[in-house]
Design a protein around this motif. Structure first.
Motif, short mmCIF file in Angstrom:
data_model
loop_
_atom_site.label_atom_id
_atom_site.label_comp_id
_atom_site.label_asym_id
_atom_site.label_seq_id
_atom_site.Cartn_x
_atom_site.Cartn_y
_atom_site.Cartn_z
N VAL A 64 0.85 -1.19 0.00
CA VAL A 64 0.00 0.00 0.00
C VAL A 64 0.89 1.24 0.00
O VAL A 64 2.03 1.20 0.42
CB VAL A 64 -0.96 0.08 1.22
N LEU A 71 -3.81 0.75 -2.89
CA LEU A 71 -3.28 -0.60 -3.09
C LEU A 71 -2.38 -0.67 -4.31
O LEU A 71 -2.63 -0.03 -5.32
CB LEU A 71 -4.43 -1.60 -3.26
N PHE A 80 -4.42 -6.32 2.85
CA PHE A 80 -4.61 -5.91 1.46
C PHE A 80 -6.06 -6.12 1.03
O PHE A 80 -6.70 -5.21 0.51
CB PHE A 80 -3.65 -6.74 0.60
#
Length: 90
Positions: A26, A36, A55
């Protein structure tokens, strides 16, 4: 020309990334989560490595889909990917 595909399937995304040597990352922003990225090769300075669980939490919370390409137009393995908004109807 190679076609791109879109998925929200966590296993499919993880497999695609790992098959290409990619790792979840990230770019931290103000507030929760971040932007992301799939990090390939040498980690980039602004990328923060995260576990797949974090994530995919950010992925789902932001209602994202994964747009990707398996092969380039020339038939080579592609790393092209980006995160897009999920289709509301699909």
């Amino acid at each position: 020309m190679s076609d791109s595909k879109t998925t929200t399937n966590h296993d499919e995304i993880r497999q695609w990334a790992e098959d290409r040597g990619g790792r979840p990352a990230v770019i931290r922003t103000k507030g929760e989560g971040g932007i992301l990225r799939i990090d390939f090769g040498e980690p980039e300075e602004e990328f923060e490595a995260v576990e797949w669980d974090e994530f995919f939490r950010i992925f789902d919370e932001n209602n994202l889909a994964f747009l990707y390409q398996d092969e380039t137009g020339g038939g080579k393995t592609s790393r092209f990917n980006k995160f897009v908004e999920r289709n509301q109807g699909g």
